[in-house]
Design an enzyme around this catalytic site. Structure first.
Site, PDB file in Angstrom:
ATOM      1  N   ASP A  83      39.626  46.566  38.933  1.00 34.67           N
ATOM      2  CA  ASP A  83      40.997  46.711  39.053  1.00 34.67           C
ATOM      3  C   ASP A  83      41.677  46.976  37.736  1.00 34.67           C
ATOM      4  O   ASP A  83      42.696  47.269  37.569  1.00 34.67           O
ATOM      5  CB  ASP A  83      41.718  45.419  39.696  1.00 34.67           C
ATOM      6  CG  ASP A  83      41.431  44.080  38.829  1.00 34.67           C
ATOM      7  OD1 ASP A  83      40.894  44.344  37.703  1.00 34.67           O
ATOM      8  OD2 ASP A  83      42.356  43.283  39.608  1.00 34.67           O
ATOM      9  N   GLU A 154      37.954  37.125  41.186  1.00 34.81           N
ATOM     10  CA  GLU A 154      38.339  36.437  39.889  1.00 34.81           C
ATOM     11  C   GLU A 154      38.902  35.109  40.287  1.00 34.81           C
ATOM     12  O   GLU A 154      39.287  34.805  41.267  1.00 34.81           O
ATOM     13  CB  GLU A 154      39.516  37.112  39.202  1.00 34.81           C
ATOM     14  CG  GLU A 154      39.156  38.469  38.646  1.00 34.81           C
ATOM     15  CD  GLU A 154      40.541  39.070  37.796  1.00 34.81           C
ATOM     16  OE1 GLU A 154      41.291  37.903  37.341  1.00 34.81           O
ATOM     17  OE2 GLU A 154      40.552  40.026  37.225  1.00 34.81           O
ATOM     18  N   GLU A 222      34.432  36.334  30.830  1.00 35.74           N
ATOM     19  CA  GLU A 222      35.160  37.383  30.043  1.00 35.74           C
ATOM     20  C   GLU A 222      36.151  36.333  28.733  1.00 35.74           C
ATOM     21  O   GLU A 222      36.709  35.356  29.320  1.00 35.74           O
ATOM     22  CB  GLU A 222      36.138  37.903  30.907  1.00 35.74           C
ATOM     23  CG  GLU A 222      37.228  38.967  30.015  1.00 35.74           C
ATOM     24  CD  GLU A 222      37.948  40.026  30.924  1.00 35.74           C
ATOM     25  OE1 GLU A 222      38.598  40.731  30.316  1.00 35.74           O
ATOM     26  OE2 GLU A 222      37.751  39.803  32.160  1.00 35.74           O
TER      27      GLU A 222
END
EC number: 2.1.2.11
Length: 357
Positions: A83, A154, A222
């Site tokens: 995204d 996520e 991340e």
């Protein structure tokens, strides 16, 4: 001789029967939207084998057909249609604005170009948070309409872990994503690294373990400190994929445009992460090529005769000029004759092929 012929006929008969069987043997059944031929496509089995052997897994995030073709040729294991296209391709400041329909366009384009990698599609913000039913419906669309092999979502809140479990229970492979989760910048206070204190670091590890328990086959880490990534990788039985998380993960992922150094525009400069290594400076090459093109067109240097491949014979040209004159278009006829002389003056005199636009 007869025996050999009989064996051949039997083999052909079995082959024809197999082709029309509705219940094909297990090794011919689709493992996703695309045939998962072990000799042609990366599968979850391949990734698990690499993880078990300690072989690093390569991921690249890409958004369109040309980049997918390059990934395919390079032998990248996994192509993530992220995204982040919202920022990289559409020019937004965050990942939040991109819609599911827009994501599906990117997914299909990538699927047409990448025949070897495992294909993973992101679930965009607002398409899986409301309920497990919404999450499953969105994931189904990403596989059926986007032609992906798996999805990524996520976060590690209870609702998102439940969503991950529901999607896995629906028969869809899921990848989790912890640490910096760009869709959550509203509560994170911006794009901020995570796990930099005790509580945050423990939470990242616990969230990754909860996603594993929910059935995720991999977890993206991340923007977390390398020791935290090492701890999570050790604690999990599934592969971890690092992005800004150091070298101790099971694999790495970078965005196609970032690693190629394509981000020369000021907007792109501000969304290019500082952890990224640029393996090329493609953006500078593109800028120079465009400036060279502009200069040559401005000075009437392009197109040159060598870039004018479409020909007309002298006889056809003469007839064309005559027809133009008959139509009262003397000025147009003169322009055509002049163009022919300028493009290939010697061939014009010899009666050979003459270029005309």
């Amino acid at each position: 001789m007869a025996s050999s012929l009989t064996r051949n006929c039997t083999r052909i008969s079995k082959s024809i029967s197999l082709r029309f069987m509705s219940n094909l043997p297990e090794n011919t059944v689709y493992g996703g939207p695309k045939p998962q031929n072990p000799n042609q496509r990366v599968t979850l089995t391949h990734l698990r084998q690499k993880h078990r052997k300690g072989e690093p897994i390569t991921w690249v995030t890409a958004y369109d057909y040309p980049s997918a073709v390059h990934l395919d040729a390079a032998g990248i294991d996994v192509c993530l249609v992220g995204d982040s296209a919202s920022m990289v391709v559409h020019g937004h400041d965050t990942t939040l604005p991109i819609s599911l329909d827009e994501m599906l366009v990117h997914c299909r384009a990538v699927a047409r170009g990448a025949k070897r990698p495992l294909l993973v599609g992101d679930l965009p913000f607002g398409t899986y948070e409301s309920s497990t039913t919404q999450a499953v419906d969105t994931a189904v669309r990403v596989l059926k309409e986007g032609e992906m092999d798996a999805i990524k979502l996520e976060g590690g809140s209870a609702s998102r872990i439940n969503a991950a479990k529901a999607i896995v229970d629906a028969g869809i492979a899921v990848i989790g994503h912890v640490g910096l989760t760009p869709q959550a910048i509203s509560v994170l206070g911006g794009f901020r690294a995570q796990g930099r204190n005790i509580a945050s670091a423990v939470k990242v590890v616990e969230t990754a373990m909860a996603l594993q328990e929910a059935g995720c086959f991999s977890v993206v880490l991340e923007c977390v400190p390398p020791p935290l990534a090492a701890a999570a990788t050790s604690a999990l039985n599934i592969p971890t994929i690092g992005i800004g998380a150091g070298p101790f993960c099971s694999g790495q992922v970078l965005v196609y445009h970032d690693l190629l150094g394509m981000m020369q525009h000021p907007h792109h400069a501000k969304v290019t992460p500082k952890f990224c290594k640029q393996y090329a400076e493609v953006g500078e090459v593109i800028d120079k090529a465009l400036m060279d093109y502009k200069e040559e067109v401005s000075k009437s240097l392009f197109p040159a005769p060598s870039h004018c491949p479409y020909k007309i014979t002298k006889n056809e040209l003469d007839g064309f000029l005559t027809e133009l004159q008959n139509l009262g278009l003397d000025k147009a006829a003169s322009a055509a004759a002049s163009a022919a002389e300028k493009i290939e003056p010697s061939e014009s005199r010899d009666g050979a092929f003459i270029a005309i636009s």
